[in-house]
Design a protein around this motif. Sequence first.
Motif, PDB file in Angstrom:
ATOM      1  N   SER A   1      -2.605  -7.565  -0.973  1.00 34.92           N
ATOM      2  CA  SER A   1      -1.834  -7.908   0.368  1.00 34.92           C
ATOM      3  C   SER A   1      -2.258  -9.306   0.715  1.00 34.92           C
ATOM      4  O   SER A   1      -3.650  -9.640   0.517  1.00 34.92           O
ATOM      5  CB  SER A   1      -1.983  -7.060   1.402  1.00 34.92           C
TER       6      SER A   1
ATOM      7  N   HIS B   1       0.696  -1.278   0.065  1.00 32.67           N
ATOM      8  CA  HIS B   1      -0.169   0.133  -0.142  1.00 32.67           C
ATOM      9  C   HIS B   1       0.740   1.204  -0.096  1.00 32.67           C
ATOM     10  O   HIS B   1       0.465   2.297  -0.121  1.00 32.67           O
ATOM     11  CB  HIS B   1      -1.108   0.215   1.293  1.00 32.67           C
ATOM     12  N   LYS B   2       2.309   0.984   0.308  1.00 31.77           N
ATOM     13  CA  LYS B   2       3.023   2.298   0.115  1.00 31.77           C
ATOM     14  C   LYS B   2       3.936   2.037  -1.238  1.00 31.77           C
ATOM     15  O   LYS B   2       5.043   2.809  -1.314  1.00 31.77           O
ATOM     16  CB  LYS B   2       4.208   2.282   1.411  1.00 31.77           C
TER      17      LYS B   2
END
Length: 255
Positions: A222, A171-172
């Motif tokens: 994820s 998510h980064k």
Amino acid sequence: MKLTLIGAGPGDPDLITLKGIKALQKARVVLYDSLAHPSLLDYCPEDCVKILVGKRFGKTSCGQDEINDLIVEKARQYGEVVRLKGGDSFIFGRGYEEILFAAEHGIESEVIPGISSSYAVPALAGIPLTSRGVSESFWVITGTTKQHELSKDVRLAAQSTATVVILMGLHKLQEIVAIYSELGKTDESISIIQNGTLEEQKVVTGKIGNIVPLSQVSEMASPAIIVIGKVAALPDLSYDKVRGMMQNSQSVTAD
């Protein structure tokens, strides 16, 4: 009273240690994470109490304080409690926090290490973290700190020639790409491995400059591990890939 901390390994249930299995076979109560393969609970006695405490990005059944309290509560109730955690409990698993809390409440602990996803997942995707003449070292960094930010160590690692492994960082991804791009490393190789070591494993490999759209097209999600460095561009010589190449070669020869 006793707390037994078991590392469940990177996902594939066959990758738990023998010592971990033996501990599960004697367990009276198990507090287990979402990333621990559910089939591992089959090793437990029929009357074992099994409690899901979650711990997956974006999905948490219990907060850490609640987990700590459960450890103490169940240890007092049953005399012992098993904590089953994905990967290795001491690599971004908050294992030390749990044994510290237990110790403060008079509970002794045993730690049974697990195979960490940080190196096992890349290995089973055909990516060596080190390779002579290619990579001499590697960093393992969390993608999400206590403050829910990307670790500042990513920028330091990006300035090195080492392989960089980022856990819990999908998510980064755009922030990670921005850091490498600022350093002029848009051609650096990068792989994203989703559901590593499991049958549904999915891998996408590209360059820093194109990995964001590639990951979007591939619908990567994820849990996933990011591997950055020259090793990510090495040919995948894992068993399934080599077997496939051999079969294709034999087909061409037969024709």
